[in-house]
Scaffold this motif. Structure first.
Motif, PDB file in Angstrom:
ATOM      1  N   SER A  60       0.815  -1.209   0.000  1.00 18.08           N
ATOM      2  CA  SER A  60       0.000   0.000   0.000  1.00 18.08           C
ATOM      3  C   SER A  60       0.851   1.263   0.000  1.00 18.08           C
ATOM      4  O   SER A  60       1.954   1.297   0.561  1.00 18.08           O
ATOM      5  CB  SER A  60      -0.938   0.015   1.205  1.00 18.08           C
ATOM      6  OG  SER A  60      -0.231   0.342   2.388  1.00 18.08           O
ATOM      7  N   SER A  61       0.318   2.300  -0.619  1.00 17.87           N
ATOM      8  CA  SER A  61       1.054   3.562  -0.669  1.00 17.87           C
ATOM      9  C   SER A  61       1.196   4.172   0.724  1.00 17.87           C
ATOM     10  O   SER A  61       2.179   4.866   0.996  1.00 17.87           O
ATOM     11  CB  SER A  61       0.368   4.548  -1.618  1.00 17.87           C
ATOM     12  OG  SER A  61      -0.954   4.831  -1.221  1.00 17.87           O
ATOM     13  N   VAL A  62       0.243   3.912   1.610  1.00 12.48           N
ATOM     14  CA  VAL A  62       0.349   4.416   2.984  1.00 12.48           C
ATOM     15  C   VAL A  62       1.550   3.785   3.678  1.00 12.48           C
ATOM     16  O   VAL A  62       2.385   4.469   4.284  1.00 12.48           O
ATOM     17  CB  VAL A  62      -0.935   4.142   3.784  1.00 12.48           C
ATOM     18  CG1 VAL A  62      -0.768   4.608   5.227  1.00 12.48           C
ATOM     19  CG2 VAL A  62      -2.130   4.830   3.148  1.00 12.48           C
ATOM     20  N   ALA A  63       1.666   2.453   3.589  1.00 14.50           N
ATOM     21  CA  ALA A  63       2.763   1.752   4.253  1.00 14.50           C
ATOM     22  C   ALA A  63       4.108   2.126   3.652  1.00 14.50           C
ATOM     23  O   ALA A  63       5.086   2.384   4.369  1.00 14.50           O
ATOM     24  CB  ALA A  63       2.543   0.244   4.168  1.00 14.50           C
ATOM     25  N   ALA A  64       4.185   2.156   2.329  1.00 14.66           N
ATOM     26  CA  ALA A  64       5.454   2.505   1.685  1.00 14.66           C
ATOM     27  C   ALA A  64       5.855   3.944   2.002  1.00 14.66           C
ATOM     28  O   ALA A  64       7.040   4.240   2.216  1.00 14.66           O
ATOM     29  CB  ALA A  64       5.347   2.297   0.174  1.00 14.66           C
ATOM     30  N   SER A  65       4.873   4.848   2.049  1.00 15.37           N
ATOM     31  CA  SER A  65       5.170   6.240   2.406  1.00 15.37           C
ATOM     32  C   SER A  65       5.692   6.329   3.834  1.00 15.37           C
ATOM     33  O   SER A  65       6.612   7.108   4.127  1.00 15.37           O
ATOM     34  CB  SER A  65       3.918   7.106   2.248  1.00 15.37           C
ATOM     35  OG  SER A  65       3.522   7.198   0.892  1.00 15.37           O
ATOM     36  N   ALA A  66       5.116   5.537   4.725  1.00 16.42           N
ATOM     37  CA  ALA A  66       5.582   5.529   6.115  1.00 16.42           C
ATOM     38  C   ALA A  66       7.038   5.066   6.206  1.00 16.42           C
ATOM     39  O   ALA A  66       7.821   5.603   7.003  1.00 16.42           O
ATOM     40  CB  ALA A  66       4.680   4.632   6.967  1.00 16.42           C
ATOM     41  N   ASP A  92      -7.660   6.751   5.504  1.00 12.91           N
ATOM     42  CA  ASP A  92      -6.271   6.585   5.083  1.00 12.91           C
ATOM     43  C   ASP A  92      -5.511   7.908   5.117  1.00 12.91           C
ATOM     44  O   ASP A  92      -4.306   7.942   5.428  1.00 12.91           O
ATOM     45  CB  ASP A  92      -6.204   5.976   3.678  1.00 12.91           C
ATOM     46  CG  ASP A  92      -6.407   4.466   3.690  1.00 12.91           C
ATOM     47  OD1 ASP A  92      -6.399   3.870   4.787  1.00 12.91           O
ATOM     48  OD2 ASP A  92      -6.563   3.877   2.597  1.00 12.91           O
ATOM     49  N   VAL A  93      -6.167   9.009   4.803  1.00 14.58           N
ATOM     50  CA  VAL A  93      -5.520  10.312   4.904  1.00 14.58           C
ATOM     51  C   VAL A  93      -5.179  10.616   6.359  1.00 14.58           C
ATOM     52  O   VAL A  93      -4.063  11.056   6.677  1.00 14.58           O
ATOM     53  CB  VAL A  93      -6.408  11.423   4.300  1.00 14.58           C
ATOM     54  CG1 VAL A  93      -5.847  12.810   4.635  1.00 14.58           C
ATOM     55  CG2 VAL A  93      -6.522  11.257   2.792  1.00 14.58           C
ATOM     56  N   PHE A  94      -6.125  10.373   7.266  1.00 15.26           N
ATOM     57  CA  PHE A  94      -5.842  10.565   8.697  1.00 15.26           C
ATOM     58  C   PHE A  94      -4.643   9.714   9.112  1.00 15.26           C
ATOM     59  O   PHE A  94      -3.733  10.176   9.809  1.00 15.26           O
ATOM     60  CB  PHE A  94      -7.049  10.177   9.547  1.00 15.26           C
ATOM     61  CG  PHE A  94      -8.227  11.114   9.456  1.00 15.26           C
ATOM     62  CD1 PHE A  94      -8.067  12.439   9.095  1.00 15.26           C
ATOM     63  CD2 PHE A  94      -9.506  10.656   9.754  1.00 15.26           C
ATOM     64  CE1 PHE A  94      -9.157  13.302   9.022  1.00 15.26           C
ATOM     65  CE2 PHE A  94     -10.597  11.513   9.683  1.00 15.26           C
ATOM     66  CZ  PHE A  94     -10.431  12.836   9.312  1.00 15.26           C
ATOM     67  N   GLY A  95      -4.666   8.454   8.701  1.00 14.18           N
ATOM     68  CA  GLY A  95      -3.571   7.552   9.069  1.00 14.18           C
ATOM     69  C   GLY A  95      -2.240   8.006   8.518  1.00 14.18           C
ATOM     70  O   GLY A  95      -1.217   7.971   9.211  1.00 14.18           O
ATOM     71  N   ALA A  96      -2.228   8.458   7.261  1.00 13.65           N
ATOM     72  CA  ALA A  96      -0.986   8.916   6.643  1.00 13.65           C
ATOM     73  C   ALA A  96      -0.415  10.128   7.378  1.00 13.65           C
ATOM     74  O   ALA A  96       0.796  10.219   7.598  1.00 13.65           O
ATOM     75  CB  ALA A  96      -1.235   9.250   5.172  1.00 13.65           C
ATOM     76  N   VAL A  97      -1.291  11.058   7.769  1.00 10.12           N
ATOM     77  CA  VAL A  97      -0.827  12.235   8.504  1.00 10.12           C
ATOM     78  C   VAL A  97      -0.155  11.825   9.806  1.00 10.12           C
ATOM     79  O   VAL A  97       0.913  12.337  10.161  1.00 10.12           O
ATOM     80  CB  VAL A  97      -1.999  13.205   8.774  1.00 10.12           C
ATOM     81  CG1 VAL A  97      -1.604  14.272   9.789  1.00 10.12           C
ATOM     82  CG2 VAL A  97      -2.452  13.863   7.479  1.00 10.12           C
ATOM     83  N   THR A  98      -0.760  10.888  10.537  1.00  9.66           N
ATOM     84  CA  THR A  98      -0.177  10.469  11.815  1.00  9.66           C
ATOM     85  C   THR A  98       1.166   9.773  11.623  1.00  9.66           C
ATOM     86  O   THR A  98       1.991   9.742  12.544  1.00  9.66           O
ATOM     87  CB  THR A  98      -1.132   9.534  12.578  1.00  9.66           C
ATOM     88  OG1 THR A  98      -1.294   8.297  11.862  1.00  9.66           O
ATOM     89  CG2 THR A  98      -2.488  10.179  12.792  1.00  9.66           C
ATOM     90  N   LEU A  99       1.414   9.230  10.434  1.00  8.98           N
ATOM     91  CA  LEU A  99       2.674   8.554  10.143  1.00  8.98           C
ATOM     92  C   LEU A  99       3.724   9.500   9.563  1.00  8.98           C
ATOM     93  O   LEU A  99       4.831   9.080   9.254  1.00  8.98           O
ATOM     94  CB  LEU A  99       2.426   7.388   9.172  1.00  8.98           C
ATOM     95  CG  LEU A  99       1.592   6.233   9.739  1.00  8.98           C
ATOM     96  CD1 LEU A  99       1.154   5.289   8.619  1.00  8.98           C
ATOM     97  CD2 LEU A  99       2.368   5.474  10.804  1.00  8.98           C
ATOM     98  N   GLY A 100       3.361  10.769   9.382  1.00 11.22           N
ATOM     99  CA  GLY A 100       4.327  11.766   8.940  1.00 11.22           C
ATOM    100  C   GLY A 100       4.228  12.198   7.496  1.00 11.22           C
ATOM    101  O   GLY A 100       5.042  13.000   7.038  1.00 11.22           O
TER     102      GLY A 100
END
Length: 308
Positions: A60-66, A92-100
């Motif tokens: 996922s782009s969220v995980a790879a971005s993290a 997913d946007v909320f989650g991505a923000v919390t991951l930086g």
């Protein structure tokens, strides 16, 4: 500054930005991501993380971005409307923000029939313009699409895509204007081979003042061979590769000589778009060829990257 994004700082400072692209693995092998990160470190200002590109299942782009955030690189997390409804997108946007994550590229997404799950059910609850508007409201108005208050901040630098080469040509500017009106901060274009048509598109962008409302990053792609150029010209909708480029790649020969010529051509395109009014950066799409990016950026005279 609304996002804390390094990419936003580079663009706001007036410097010419460089972004590149990283395709996550078709599974859980994070060493693939780390190896590609090593090739891109110090070469570009931010790295696009694709979201099941060409409708093929990937990390996922969220995980790879993290993973990039953890290692000190700045991701531009891509998100398509194909696979999620508005609830999942906002979560997913909320989650991505919390991951930086601080950059988001809002895309419609390639149709699933082109990928490895052609019978999958698409979603398309929103289109890319509606997605841009939704994230802009989450950030600036602090409300969800349903109108409820957002608990905490959503500091995202919001991006969109544009194709200067699709038909009808007049609609390309209208669609860009809609994304600007929806609140997009930056635009990355489809890869450029037809430079005269791109210049005409940029002339219209400037005439409407859209370049003053969103940063325009011109997309470029290094070619590996004349065959690749012919294939793109014949099979990729919305992209035209001029005969002169195909001949130049053909004259270069095969193998490494052709790849070297493709990198030189890409670097020349970066230098050319840099002189076009309204263009604020270049986005390099070296699909599964990340080791080409450093020599391209170096040949384009865009190293070292600014310390901001």
């Amino acid at each position: 500054m609304r996002s804390g994004s390094r990419l936003e700082r580079v663009l706001a400072s007036g410097q010419f930005a460089i972004t590149a692209e990283l395709g996550p693995p078709k599974g859980t092998d994070v060493e693939v991501v780390r190896n590609k990160m090593a090739l891109l470190r110090g070469v570009c200002d931010a790295v696009n993380i694709t979201d099941n590109q060409t409708a093929i299942v990937r990390l996922s782009s969220v995980a790879a971005s993290a993973l990039l955030c953890q290692d000190g690189l700045e991701p531009v997390m891509q998100m398509t409307c194909r696979d999620r409804n508005r609830l999942a997108i906002q979560a997913d946007v909320f989650g991505a923000v919390t991951l930086g994550v601080r950059n988001l590229l809002c895309l419609t997404g390639d149709h699933q029939r082109f990928g490895n799950h052609p019978t999958a059910k698409n979603v398309y609850d929103l289109d890319s313009i509606q997605l841009i508007r939704m994230v802009q409201r989450m950030r600036d108005e602090r409300v969800t699409e349903g109108g409820e208050p957002v608990e905490g901040e959503v500091p995202m630098f919001i991006g969109g895509a544009a194709n200067p080469f699709g038909d009808p040509f007049e609609m390309r500017i209208i669609r860009l204007a809609k994304k600007v009106a929806a609140g997009v901060d930056f635009i990355q274009t489809q890869c450029i081979f037809d430079m005269p048509r791109f210049r005409e598109w940029m002339r219209r962008v400037v005439d409407l003042g859209l370049h003053e409302k969103a940063y325009i990053l011109a997309g470029v792609m290094p070619l590996k061979s004349a065959g690749a150029a012919r294939y793109i010209n014949a099979n990729v909708a919305g992209i035209s590769v001029p005969d002169g480029i195909i001949k130049r790649m053909s004259d270069a020969g095969r193998g490494q000589k052709a790849r070297d010529e493709g990198m030189r051509l890409c670097a020349e395109m970066i230098q050319e778009v840099r002189e076009i009014e309204g263009v604020r950066g270049a986005h390099i799409m070296a699909v599964e060829w990340e080791d080409a990016i450093r020599p391209i950026v170096e040949m384009a005279g865009a190293l070292p990257r600014p310390e901001i």
